[in-house]
Write a protein that holds these residues in place. Sequence first.
Motif, PDB file in Angstrom:
ATOM      1  N   HIS A   1      65.040  13.287 155.605  1.00  0.00           N
ATOM      2  CA  HIS A   1      64.717  14.426 154.742  1.00  0.00           C
ATOM      3  C   HIS A   1      63.588  15.273 155.337  1.00  0.00           C
ATOM      4  CE1 HIS A   1      61.661  11.627 153.208  1.00  0.00           C
ATOM      5  NE2 HIS A   1      61.062  12.665 152.661  1.00  0.00           N
ATOM      6  N   LEU A   2      62.643  14.655 156.014  1.00  0.00           N
ATOM      7  CA  LEU A   2      61.580  15.430 156.661  1.00  0.00           C
ATOM      8  C   LEU A   2      62.136  16.210 157.849  1.00  0.00           C
ATOM      9  CD1 LEU A   2      58.596  12.896 156.573  1.00  0.00           C
ATOM     10  CD2 LEU A   2      59.105  14.782 154.993  1.00  0.00           C
ATOM     11  N   TYR A   3      63.076  15.604 158.551  1.00  0.00           N
ATOM     12  CA  TYR A   3      63.703  16.266 159.696  1.00  0.00           C
ATOM     13  C   TYR A   3      64.436  17.532 159.248  1.00  0.00           C
ATOM     14  CZ  TYR A   3      66.572  16.877 163.887  1.00  0.00           C
ATOM     15  OH  TYR A   3      67.172  17.396 165.012  1.00  0.00           O
ATOM     16  N   ILE A   4      65.226  17.435 158.166  1.00  0.00           N
ATOM     17  CA  ILE A   4      65.990  18.612 157.733  1.00  0.00           C
ATOM     18  C   ILE A   4      65.088  19.657 157.074  1.00  0.00           C
ATOM     19  CG2 ILE A   4      68.241  17.493 157.669  1.00  0.00           C
ATOM     20  CD1 ILE A   4      67.979  17.190 154.638  1.00  0.00           C
ATOM     21  N   CYS A   5      64.002  19.223 156.440  1.00  0.00           N
ATOM     22  CA  CYS A   5      63.055  20.201 155.887  1.00  0.00           C
ATOM     23  C   CYS A   5      62.377  20.966 157.024  1.00  0.00           C
ATOM     24  CB  CYS A   5      62.019  19.508 155.006  1.00  0.00           C
ATOM     25  SG  CYS A   5      62.679  18.943 153.419  1.00  0.00           S
ATOM     26  N   ALA A   6      62.013  20.251 158.087  1.00  0.00           N
ATOM     27  CA  ALA A   6      61.411  20.907 159.255  1.00  0.00           C
ATOM     28  C   ALA A   6      62.413  21.854 159.905  1.00  0.00           C
ATOM     29  CB  ALA A   6      60.932  19.858 160.255  1.00  0.00           C
ATOM     30  N   MET A   7      63.683  21.464 159.917  1.00  0.00           N
ATOM     31  CA  MET A   7      64.716  22.323 160.497  1.00  0.00           C
ATOM     32  C   MET A   7      64.849  23.614 159.690  1.00  0.00           C
ATOM     33  SD  MET A   7      68.662  21.451 161.438  1.00  0.00           S
ATOM     34  CE  MET A   7      68.178  20.409 162.797  1.00  0.00           C
ATOM     35  N   CYS A   8      64.759  23.513 158.376  1.00  0.00           N
ATOM     36  CA  CYS A   8      64.795  24.720 157.532  1.00  0.00           C
ATOM     37  C   CYS A   8      63.656  25.663 157.907  1.00  0.00           C
ATOM     38  CB  CYS A   8      64.691  24.354 156.054  1.00  0.00           C
ATOM     39  SG  CYS A   8      66.235  23.930 155.271  1.00  0.00           S
ATOM     40  N   ARG A   9      62.448  25.104 158.029  1.00  0.00           N
ATOM     41  CA  ARG A   9      61.288  25.931 158.396  1.00  0.00           C
ATOM     42  C   ARG A   9      61.486  26.551 159.779  1.00  0.00           C
ATOM     43  NH1 ARG A   9      58.819  21.578 156.040  1.00  0.00           N
ATOM     44  NH2 ARG A   9      58.292  20.640 158.054  1.00  0.00           N
ATOM     45  N   GLN A  10      61.927  25.746 160.725  1.00  0.00           N
ATOM     46  CA  GLN A  10      62.107  26.208 162.097  1.00  0.00           C
ATOM     47  C   GLN A  10      63.135  27.324 162.180  1.00  0.00           C
ATOM     48  OE1 GLN A  10      63.874  23.261 164.633  1.00  0.00           O
ATOM     49  NE2 GLN A  10      63.457  24.406 166.504  1.00  0.00           N
ATOM     50  N   LYS A  11      64.206  27.221 161.419  1.00  0.00           N
ATOM     51  CA  LYS A  11      65.280  28.205 161.476  1.00  0.00           C
ATOM     52  C   LYS A  11      65.114  29.320 160.441  1.00  0.00           C
ATOM     53  CE  LYS A  11      68.856  25.453 163.648  1.00  0.00           C
ATOM     54  NZ  LYS A  11      69.154  26.382 164.714  1.00  0.00           N
ATOM     55  N   GLY A  12      64.084  29.217 159.609  1.00  0.00           N
ATOM     56  CA  GLY A  12      63.847  30.240 158.598  1.00  0.00           C
ATOM     57  C   GLY A  12      64.929  30.253 157.528  1.00  0.00           C
ATOM     58  N   LEU A  13      65.425  29.069 157.182  1.00  0.00           N
ATOM     59  CA  LEU A  13      66.495  28.962 156.190  1.00  0.00           C
ATOM     60  C   LEU A  13      65.970  28.408 154.877  1.00  0.00           C
ATOM     61  CD1 LEU A  13      69.259  27.445 158.506  1.00  0.00           C
ATOM     62  CD2 LEU A  13      69.080  29.810 157.724  1.00  0.00           C
ATOM     63  N   VAL A  14      66.685  28.703 153.813  1.00  0.00           N
ATOM     64  CA  VAL A  14      66.361  28.200 152.483  1.00  0.00           C
ATOM     65  C   VAL A  14      67.298  27.032 152.185  1.00  0.00           C
ATOM     66  CG1 VAL A  14      66.257  28.820 150.033  1.00  0.00           C
ATOM     67  CG2 VAL A  14      65.684  30.515 151.785  1.00  0.00           C
ATOM     68  N   ARG A  15      66.739  25.940 151.669  1.00  0.00           N
ATOM     69  CA  ARG A  15      67.548  24.744 151.366  1.00  0.00           C
ATOM     70  C   ARG A  15      68.806  25.086 150.575  1.00  0.00           C
ATOM     71  NH1 ARG A  15      63.130  20.404 149.092  1.00  0.00           N
ATOM     72  NH2 ARG A  15      61.717  20.571 150.853  1.00  0.00           N
ATOM     73  N   GLU A  16      68.618  25.886 149.555  1.00  0.00           N
ATOM     74  CA  GLU A  16      69.736  26.231 148.663  1.00  0.00           C
ATOM     75  C   GLU A  16      70.898  26.847 149.442  1.00  0.00           C
ATOM     76  OE1 GLU A  16      71.616  26.086 145.083  1.00  0.00           O
ATOM     77  OE2 GLU A  16      69.536  25.443 145.365  1.00  0.00           O
ATOM     78  N   HIS A  17      70.579  27.723 150.395  1.00  0.00           N
ATOM     79  CA  HIS A  17      71.633  28.360 151.183  1.00  0.00           C
ATOM     80  C   HIS A  17      72.317  27.361 152.106  1.00  0.00           C
ATOM     81  CE1 HIS A  17      69.242  32.284 150.504  1.00  0.00           C
ATOM     82  NE2 HIS A  17      70.139  32.113 149.558  1.00  0.00           N
ATOM     83  N   VAL A  18      71.544  26.457 152.692  1.00  0.00           N
ATOM     84  CA  VAL A  18      72.121  25.425 153.559  1.00  0.00           C
ATOM     85  C   VAL A  18      73.075  24.555 152.744  1.00  0.00           C
ATOM     86  CG1 VAL A  18      71.605  23.375 154.965  1.00  0.00           C
ATOM     87  CG2 VAL A  18      70.149  25.413 155.136  1.00  0.00           C
ATOM     88  N   ILE A  19      72.640  24.156 151.567  1.00  0.00           N
ATOM     89  CA  ILE A  19      73.460  23.312 150.688  1.00  0.00           C
ATOM     90  C   ILE A  19      74.750  24.032 150.300  1.00  0.00           C
ATOM     91  CG2 ILE A  19      73.544  22.250 148.387  1.00  0.00           C
ATOM     92  CD1 ILE A  19      70.467  21.699 148.771  1.00  0.00           C
ATOM     93  N   GLN A  20      74.638  25.313 149.954  1.00  0.00           N
ATOM     94  CA  GLN A  20      75.828  26.092 149.590  1.00  0.00           C
ATOM     95  C   GLN A  20      76.799  26.208 150.757  1.00  0.00           C
ATOM     96  OE1 GLN A  20      74.216  29.813 148.226  1.00  0.00           O
ATOM     97  NE2 GLN A  20      73.978  29.100 146.111  1.00  0.00           N
ATOM     98  N   ARG A  21      76.281  26.561 151.940  1.00  0.00           N
ATOM     99  CA  ARG A  21      77.153  26.706 153.114  1.00  0.00           C
ATOM    100  C   ARG A  21      77.750  25.371 153.545  1.00  0.00           C
ATOM    101  NH1 ARG A  21      73.156  30.512 155.701  1.00  0.00           N
ATOM    102  NH2 ARG A  21      72.643  28.726 156.958  1.00  0.00           N
ATOM    103  N   ALA A  22      77.066  24.278 153.218  1.00  0.00           N
ATOM    104  CA  ALA A  22      77.564  22.947 153.542  1.00  0.00           C
ATOM    105  C   ALA A  22      78.589  22.466 152.512  1.00  0.00           C
ATOM    106  CB  ALA A  22      76.402  21.957 153.622  1.00  0.00           C
TER     107      ALA A  22
END
Length: 152
Positions: A43-64
């Motif tokens: 969970h820390l890895y994917i949160c860091a990935m969101c920050r690194q890529k400038g993405l919002v969790r909600e959008h990642v979850i929706q696209r997934a």
Amino acid sequence: MKDQTRPEMVPGTAALLERLFKTASFDHFLQQNEQAMQPEPFHLYICAMCRQKGLVREHVIQRANIERGYGHQIFRGIREPSRDKVLQLAFGFGLNVPEAQRLLRAAEKSPLYPRLKRDAAILFCINRGESLVQMQLLLSELGLSPLGGAEC
């Protein structure tokens, strides 16, 4: 860009492997390198990935195409995702093949293997930058199981 989630004193994989092969005793190796052998929580890895890529969790979850509540549980570390859910997240993040393989490794799941038909189809779609929907259609056309059946 430098990975800021790892302390400077933690060796890379190649250095760790070299230390392992040069050590006289496995116990000594463990004592000297135990910290380096602790994987970062997913969970820390994917949160860091969101920050690194400038993405919002909600959008990642929706696209997934992951159920919203379940997706947020993954991001909070409450749920450990299956390999299929990790692959869905790879599509949600819009990852390339090396990034998707790193994501699987971070989740302690087996990498995509091109000798397996289903994995090869997924790799093909990731490499071409196709969407999750396009990938699911290809799996369906091939008579292969889609990603993300049950939420368990």
